[in-house]
Structure formats: structure tokens, C-alpha cells
Scaffold this active site. Structure first.
Site, PDB file in Angstrom:
ATOM      1  N   GLY A 162       9.113 -10.280  53.963  1.00 58.71           N
ATOM      2  CA  GLY A 162       8.782 -11.605  53.460  1.00 58.71           C
ATOM      3  C   GLY A 162       9.546 -12.677  54.190  1.00 58.71           C
ATOM      4  N   ALA A 163      10.398 -13.404  53.464  1.00 65.34           N
ATOM      5  CA  ALA A 163      11.164 -14.535  53.988  1.00 65.34           C
ATOM      6  C   ALA A 163      10.231 -15.605  54.541  1.00 65.34           C
ATOM      7  CB  ALA A 163      12.198 -14.094  55.013  1.00 65.34           C
ATOM      8  N   HIS A 164       9.320 -16.050  53.690  1.00 64.25           N
ATOM      9  CA  HIS A 164       8.411 -17.137  54.038  1.00 64.25           C
ATOM     10  C   HIS A 164       7.813 -17.702  52.741  1.00 64.25           C
ATOM     11  CE1 HIS A 164       5.701 -13.594  53.934  1.00 64.25           C
ATOM     12  NE2 HIS A 164       4.863 -14.451  53.364  1.00 64.25           N
ATOM     13  N   ALA A 165       7.046 -18.763  52.890  1.00 64.03           N
ATOM     14  CA  ALA A 165       6.301 -19.361  51.777  1.00 64.03           C
ATOM     15  C   ALA A 165       4.880 -19.610  52.243  1.00 64.03           C
ATOM     16  CB  ALA A 165       6.952 -20.675  51.347  1.00 64.03           C
TER      17      ALA A 165
ATOM     18  N   ARG B 284       9.684 -16.556  49.295  1.00 64.60           N
ATOM     19  CA  ARG B 284       9.808 -15.213  48.756  1.00 64.60           C
ATOM     20  C   ARG B 284      10.358 -14.253  49.786  1.00 64.60           C
ATOM     21  NH1 ARG B 284       4.241 -14.991  48.855  1.00 64.60           N
ATOM     22  NH2 ARG B 284       4.498 -17.142  48.268  1.00 64.60           N
TER      23      ARG B 284
END
Length: 135
Positions: A48-51, A96
């Protein structure tokens, strides 16, 4: 953050095995246009580590367990997913990431739209700027 939430799915118990189902626009608050899943995630890794600017998602642990961390730019909440009869609804503009994957974990994701790279925010500072403008 208040729109993101745990949603329990129907669970039909039977001595031959349980059955859970879901329907878009019935059990989850969007029509499903894409499905993907994460698996064979190495121990200690995160994903993840994005929106997403516009995408709605629903995430389920189909097997094993993992943690989902959501942030609206002000508040952060951690969810532990470990059963296939509930999931987490993720509304747009939530940063997230997933971590704490157990061995053999499978994460199923239902999405409201087809893949669109322009919908992603991959830089956390950019996310914080855009999220602040929405408050």
C-alpha cells in the site's frame, strides 16, 4: 475517517462448511468494477502506502491475517483483519498501508472503479496537502 468502517458480511453456517457472500450496492456501499488480491507477501513486508482520490475499496482477509492502517491526514486507525466474513470499507482520500502479514495471508480487495494511475496519490506530503484542502 468516520465513513471508513468494519462491515460484517452474511455468514451462513453449515456442518459441511460456512458460506459468506456479498453484493455491490447491497452489503458494500458501491458497485464492484474491479477485484484483485495480494498473496505471498514476504514476512516483515508491507504493502500500500498510497491514497486514492476517488476510488472506494472494500478489503477482506480471505486467509490468514494482516493489519490495515488508515489515515485521513489527521487521525490514524489500525484494523486487524483475520476473518473472511467481515471487511473494511475504505472511502476516498484515505492514506493506507498494510503490514503484519501472517504466513499464507490472502487480502482480497473490491474496488469501485477500474485501475486508473491518475487516481493514486503515492507521495505522503502531496496527500497531506490535498487532504487539508478538503477539510
Amino acid at each position: 475517517m468516520e465513513h471508513c468502517r468494519k462491515i460484517d458480511l452474511p455468514k451462513i453456517q453449515d456442518s459441511r462448511g460456512n458460506l459468506t457472500f456479498l453484493e455491490g450496492d447491497a452489503h458494500i456501499p458501491f458497485d464492484i468494477k474491479r477485484v484483485y488480491y495480494l498473496y505471498d507477501v514476504p514476512g516483515g513486508s508491507d504493502r500500500g502506502a498510497h491514497a486514492h482520490r476517488n476510488l472506494h475499496q472494500f478489503m477482506i482477509a480471505m486467509s490468514g491475517s494482516f493489519d490495515l492502517v488508515l489515515s485521513d491526514g489527521v487521525k490514524e486507525q489500525r484494523f486487524h483483519l483475520n476473518r473472511s466474513y467481515f471487511g473494511i470499507y475504505i472511502c476516498p482520500m484515505m492514506w493506507r498501508y498494510l503490514d503484519n502479514f501472517s504466513s499464507g495471508a490472502v487480502c482480497l480487495v473490491l474496488a469501485s472503479e477500474r485501475y486508473d494511475e491518475m487516481d493514486y496519490i503515492r507521495d505522503h506530503d502531496q496527500f497531506l496537502k490535498e487532504a487539508a484542502q478538503l477539510r
